[in-house]
Design a protein around this motif. Sequence first.
Motif, PDB file in Angstrom:
ATOM      1  N   ALA A 210       0.834  -1.214   0.000  1.00 33.07           N
ATOM      2  CA  ALA A 210       0.000   0.000   0.000  1.00 33.07           C
ATOM      3  C   ALA A 210       0.862   1.255   0.000  1.00 33.07           C
ATOM      4  CB  ALA A 210      -0.922  -0.016   1.209  1.00 33.07           C
ATOM      5  N   GLN A 211       1.935   1.249   0.791  1.00 31.08           N
ATOM      6  CA  GLN A 211       2.843   2.393   0.804  1.00 31.08           C
ATOM      7  C   GLN A 211       3.513   2.575  -0.545  1.00 31.08           C
ATOM      8  OE1 GLN A 211       5.539   1.632   4.029  1.00 31.08           O
ATOM      9  NE2 GLN A 211       4.001   1.980   5.637  1.00 31.08           N
ATOM     10  N   GLN A 212       3.966   1.475  -1.124  1.00 29.56           N
ATOM     11  CA  GLN A 212       4.623   1.559  -2.432  1.00 29.56           C
ATOM     12  C   GLN A 212       3.655   2.016  -3.510  1.00 29.56           C
ATOM     13  OE1 GLN A 212       6.215  -2.392  -2.893  1.00 29.56           O
ATOM     14  NE2 GLN A 212       8.045  -1.954  -1.687  1.00 29.56           N
ATOM     15  N   MET A 213       2.411   1.522  -3.465  1.00 32.33           N
ATOM     16  CA  MET A 213       1.419   1.956  -4.444  1.00 32.33           C
ATOM     17  C   MET A 213       1.091   3.434  -4.286  1.00 32.33           C
ATOM     18  SD  MET A 213       0.735  -0.490  -6.468  1.00 32.33           S
ATOM     19  CE  MET A 213      -0.713   0.203  -7.256  1.00 32.33           C
ATOM     20  N   ALA A 214       1.030   3.908  -3.039  1.00 29.59           N
ATOM     21  CA  ALA A 214       0.775   5.333  -2.814  1.00 29.59           C
ATOM     22  C   ALA A 214       1.913   6.174  -3.378  1.00 29.59           C
ATOM     23  CB  ALA A 214       0.601   5.597  -1.315  1.00 29.59           C
ATOM     24  N   GLN A 215       3.144   5.718  -3.176  1.00 35.25           N
ATOM     25  CA  GLN A 215       4.287   6.431  -3.729  1.00 35.25           C
ATOM     26  C   GLN A 215       4.255   6.418  -5.249  1.00 35.25           C
ATOM     27  OE1 GLN A 215       7.711   4.564  -1.991  1.00 35.25           O
ATOM     28  NE2 GLN A 215       7.332   5.421   0.059  1.00 35.25           N
ATOM     29  N   LEU A 216       3.914   5.248  -5.825  1.00 35.21           N
ATOM     30  CA  LEU A 216       3.832   5.162  -7.284  1.00 35.21           C
ATOM     31  C   LEU A 216       2.743   6.070  -7.838  1.00 35.21           C
ATOM     32  CD1 LEU A 216       4.304   1.320  -7.895  1.00 35.21           C
ATOM     33  CD2 LEU A 216       5.905   3.154  -8.439  1.00 35.21           C
ATOM     34  N   ARG A 217       1.571   6.091  -7.147  1.00 43.31           N
ATOM     35  CA  ARG A 217       0.496   6.970  -7.604  1.00 43.31           C
ATOM     36  C   ARG A 217       0.907   8.439  -7.517  1.00 43.31           C
ATOM     37  NH1 ARG A 217      -2.854   3.036  -5.118  1.00 43.31           N
ATOM     38  NH2 ARG A 217      -2.754   4.156  -3.126  1.00 43.31           N
ATOM     39  N   GLN A 218       1.613   8.781  -6.438  1.00 44.81           N
ATOM     40  CA  GLN A 218       2.068  10.159  -6.297  1.00 44.81           C
ATOM     41  C   GLN A 218       3.044  10.533  -7.412  1.00 44.81           C
ATOM     42  OE1 GLN A 218       3.928  10.975  -2.555  1.00 44.81           O
ATOM     43  NE2 GLN A 218       4.403  13.100  -3.042  1.00 44.81           N
ATOM     44  N   LYS A 219       3.986   9.621  -7.676  1.00 46.40           N
ATOM     45  CA  LYS A 219       4.942   9.889  -8.749  1.00 46.40           C
ATOM     46  C   LYS A 219       4.251   9.930 -10.108  1.00 46.40           C
ATOM     47  CE  LYS A 219       8.948   7.923  -6.367  1.00 46.40           C
ATOM     48  NZ  LYS A 219      10.018   6.890  -6.392  1.00 46.40           N
ATOM     49  N   GLN A 220       3.258   9.033 -10.291  1.00 46.22           N
ATOM     50  CA  GLN A 220       2.524   9.038 -11.553  1.00 46.22           C
ATOM     51  C   GLN A 220       1.737  10.333 -11.709  1.00 46.22           C
ATOM     52  OE1 GLN A 220       2.599   6.846 -14.022  1.00 46.22           O
ATOM     53  NE2 GLN A 220       1.166   8.056 -15.223  1.00 46.22           N
ATOM     54  N   ASN A 221       1.115  10.783 -10.619  1.00 44.67           N
ATOM     55  CA  ASN A 221       0.370  12.040 -10.684  1.00 44.67           C
ATOM     56  C   ASN A 221       1.301  13.213 -10.963  1.00 44.67           C
ATOM     57  OD1 ASN A 221      -2.031  10.704 -10.140  1.00 44.67           O
ATOM     58  ND2 ASN A 221      -1.884  11.012  -7.934  1.00 44.67           N
ATOM     59  N   GLU A 222       2.475  13.192 -10.313  1.00 47.74           N
ATOM     60  CA  GLU A 222       3.442  14.272 -10.563  1.00 47.74           C
ATOM     61  C   GLU A 222       3.905  14.236 -12.011  1.00 47.74           C
ATOM     62  OE1 GLU A 222       6.479  13.540  -7.756  1.00 47.74           O
ATOM     63  OE2 GLU A 222       5.347  14.320  -6.028  1.00 47.74           O
ATOM     64  N   PHE A 223       4.203  13.027 -12.491  1.00 47.57           N
ATOM     65  CA  PHE A 223       4.654  12.899 -13.884  1.00 47.57           C
ATOM     66  C   PHE A 223       3.568  13.358 -14.850  1.00 47.57           C
ATOM     67  CE2 PHE A 223       4.983  10.344 -17.779  1.00 47.57           C
ATOM     68  CZ  PHE A 223       6.264  10.685 -18.183  1.00 47.57           C
ATOM     69  N   THR A 224       2.306  12.932 -14.562  1.00 49.04           N
ATOM     70  CA  THR A 224       1.200  13.332 -15.432  1.00 49.04           C
ATOM     71  C   THR A 224       0.982  14.837 -15.393  1.00 49.04           C
ATOM     72  OG1 THR A 224       0.133  11.186 -15.068  1.00 49.04           O
ATOM     73  CG2 THR A 224      -1.244  12.971 -15.918  1.00 49.04           C
ATOM     74  N   ALA A 225       1.066  15.423 -14.179  1.00 53.25           N
ATOM     75  CA  ALA A 225       0.880  16.870 -14.056  1.00 53.25           C
ATOM     76  C   ALA A 225       1.933  17.627 -14.839  1.00 53.25           C
ATOM     77  CB  ALA A 225       0.921  17.269 -12.582  1.00 53.25           C
ATOM     78  N   ILE A 226       3.170  17.120 -14.801  1.00 54.14           N
ATOM     79  CA  ILE A 226       4.256  17.796 -15.530  1.00 54.14           C
ATOM     80  C   ILE A 226       4.060  17.666 -17.026  1.00 54.14           C
ATOM     81  CG2 ILE A 226       6.732  17.732 -16.001  1.00 54.14           C
ATOM     82  CD1 ILE A 226       7.145  16.914 -13.081  1.00 54.14           C
ATOM     83  N   THR A 227       3.832  16.417 -17.482  1.00 52.33           N
ATOM     84  CA  THR A 227       3.747  16.199 -18.926  1.00 52.33           C
ATOM     85  C   THR A 227       2.486  16.803 -19.536  1.00 52.33           C
ATOM     86  OG1 THR A 227       2.745  14.022 -18.516  1.00 52.33           O
ATOM     87  CG2 THR A 227       5.133  14.110 -18.823  1.00 52.33           C
ATOM     88  N   GLU A 228       1.361  16.757 -18.781  1.00 51.21           N
ATOM     89  CA  GLU A 228       0.117  17.287 -19.337  1.00 51.21           C
ATOM     90  C   GLU A 228       0.115  18.804 -19.390  1.00 51.21           C
ATOM     91  OE1 GLU A 228      -2.404  15.807 -20.831  1.00 51.21           O
ATOM     92  OE2 GLU A 228      -1.267  13.951 -20.663  1.00 51.21           O
ATOM     93  N   ASN A 229       0.947  19.439 -18.580  1.00 55.08           N
ATOM     94  CA  ASN A 229       1.022  20.897 -18.609  1.00 55.08           C
ATOM     95  C   ASN A 229       2.156  21.396 -19.490  1.00 55.08           C
ATOM     96  OD1 ASN A 229      -1.000  22.150 -16.544  1.00 55.08           O
ATOM     97  ND2 ASN A 229      -0.181  20.340 -15.525  1.00 55.08           N
ATOM     98  N   MET A 230       2.791  20.480 -20.176  1.00 53.75           N
ATOM     99  CA  MET A 230       3.831  20.864 -21.135  1.00 53.75           C
ATOM    100  C   MET A 230       3.181  21.228 -22.460  1.00 53.75           C
ATOM    101  SD  MET A 230       6.584  17.783 -20.440  1.00 53.75           S
ATOM    102  CE  MET A 230       7.363  18.098 -22.025  1.00 53.75           C
ATOM    103  N   SER A 231       3.650  22.309 -23.034  1.00 56.40           N
ATOM    104  CA  SER A 231       3.193  22.633 -24.387  1.00 56.40           C
ATOM    105  C   SER A 231       3.888  21.734 -25.402  1.00 56.40           C
ATOM    106  CB  SER A 231       3.481  24.103 -24.705  1.00 56.40           C
ATOM    107  OG  SER A 231       4.872  24.385 -24.588  1.00 56.40           O
ATOM    108  N   GLU A 232       5.019  21.165 -24.993  1.00 51.35           N
ATOM    109  CA  GLU A 232       5.754  20.258 -25.867  1.00 51.35           C
ATOM    110  C   GLU A 232       5.114  18.872 -25.825  1.00 51.35           C
ATOM    111  OE1 GLU A 232       7.106  21.876 -23.369  1.00 51.35           O
ATOM    112  OE2 GLU A 232       8.324  23.457 -24.299  1.00 51.35           O
ATOM    113  N   GLY A 233       5.325  18.125 -26.878  1.00 43.72           N
ATOM    114  CA  GLY A 233       4.830  16.763 -26.939  1.00 43.72           C
ATOM    115  C   GLY A 233       5.843  15.794 -26.340  1.00 43.72           C
ATOM    116  N   PHE A 234       5.337  14.732 -25.713  1.00 42.81           N
ATOM    117  CA  PHE A 234       6.196  13.749 -25.054  1.00 42.81           C
ATOM    118  C   PHE A 234       5.719  12.350 -25.410  1.00 42.81           C
ATOM    119  CE2 PHE A 234       6.708  10.822 -21.488  1.00 42.81           C
ATOM    120  CZ  PHE A 234       8.081  10.835 -21.322  1.00 42.81           C
ATOM    121  N   LEU A 235       6.655  11.505 -25.841  1.00 45.69           N
ATOM    122  CA  LEU A 235       6.339  10.116 -26.167  1.00 45.69           C
ATOM    123  C   LEU A 235       7.409   9.213 -25.565  1.00 45.69           C
ATOM    124  CD1 LEU A 235       5.329  10.225 -29.939  1.00 45.69           C
ATOM    125  CD2 LEU A 235       3.823   9.736 -28.027  1.00 45.69           C
TER     126      LEU A 235
END
Length: 569
Positions: A210-235
């Motif tokens: 559960a702790q590891q999944m929470a950390q993964l979700r947090q990192k995924q949310n951070e990654f998504t927040a960064i990439t989705e707010n980029m005007s540049e494209g990312f693949l």
Amino acid sequence: MTSKIFRNSFLVGVAVFFLSIALFMGVLYQYFGSQLLIQLESEAALAARGVEMGSMDYLDGLSSANRITWIDAGGTVLFDNQADPAQMENHADREEVRAALESETGTASRYSTTLSQRTLYFAQRLADGTVLRVSSEQRSLPSLLLSMVQPILIILVLAVALSAVLASRLSKHIIKPVLAIDLEHPEDSDTYEELTPLLSRIKQQNQTIAQQMAQLRQKQNEFTAITENMSEGFLLLDRQGRILSHNSGALRLLHAAAPEERASYLTLNRTERFRQAVDAALTGRRDEQLVDLGGRCCQLLANPVIQDGQVAGAVLVILDVTEREQREELRREFTANVSHELKTPLTSISGIAEIIKGGLVKPQDIPGFADDIYGEAQRMIRLVEDILRLSQLDEGGSSLQTEEVDLYHLAQEVAGRLTPAAVKGQVTLEVTGGPVRISGVRQLLDEMISNLCDNAIKYNRPGGRVTISVSRSDRGAELSVSDTGIGIPPEDQSRVFERFYRVDKSHSKAIGGTGLGLSIVKHGAAFHGADLSLESQPDRGAPPPGPTPPGRAGRPAGPPSASPSPAKT
């Protein structure tokens, strides 16, 4: 697990059955042997009594299923009911005979490997010293089993069926508490005590997961927040070119729909440059390409992902560099235009100076040549001043000081300064309206009005008119310049505010000018937060001033090669 418990229980039941049969048959075999020996002892006692009373005649008349042998003290066979005594060997060495001679009775058993049979012997010594022996064959254990095959098979079938039923019920009963364990909350499960350490370990593992999944979700949310707010494209691609991750910027720049899970990158774009960049990255090389995506110029950066010395995938970044490329193109054009505009007067000044230096100019012509040199020098100064002004506005105009300015008074000053030029061109220049005070940069406003009026005069006709109108409405201050000039073609009206752009280059060269006036008007209006608009028709000049949004710049004059239109500030 249920099947394993069932199988083991079933096999245990079957094994117990066979062991029970073996034990039972062994006990039964021993029991039959002891009973047979008792029977032989009884029959031997009866036969001995008969022999003592009736001698040989008793034995001849005796009918028995067992074998009866009468042996004298020396071991010679006197009688045998199943064989000829004369043909039989001496029995003095037989175990049961020796025992009977010594202690009245003797027993023995011998096994025949040839016949697979066991023979039991009981011998009794008579009063005259002879020995009467009774023997009988006992069936071997295998033969005994064969004689009981049918009942054993029936019992086996019943035992197997019972074992299967019991094993099935037992396995389900054993596994039921295990299946009922709540893996999310194992500590609340009612099950075997032996499983308590396992359940405690599962609980700890659940907490860790559960702790590891929470950390993964947090990192995924951070990654998504960064990439989705980029005007540049990312693949992000794997080594097979399948899409692992992407952001909305990539889909927007590639003009593609959201791909399916693990879809190929070719579903997004199939252009040659795009494929070259991806293929290079997947082979371990960094690549950079400029690609045209839907009319936009994009820079594609493809980098390999290296893991354990092997290419594990690729990261693609797509940058929209359309504006950068356009600025670069404008910079090249601006540099070329400035070079050209500066080269022309310098060439004229150099040529005139060379003529004067060579002594080819008459003394009375020198003032004319000097006037030409002065005019070309002034042209260069105006060009440099305009370039510096545009550079200042491009940087935000932070050094410019604002003050309260009366637009009507400023327009009158500009009109007074341009009156000689208007008279020379046979153009009437007038100012209408009334005092309107605004906050702005006086020098910049002066240049804007001057450039508009200068264009209106230069591109007018003899007998024409230029009108500067200053007024205030509920929408704010308004300044417009209208004229009766030659007008601007519709296809050129969107470009007249570009630097050095001229509609009629031949006409523009004849009347002079730097080609930067209207560009200064555009940037000056933007600096003051004003709207700028243009209305013009060829051969009809600019119409009288019309309405504009409050507090915004109005319609500017056209470029030097066309008649200016009304401008409002």
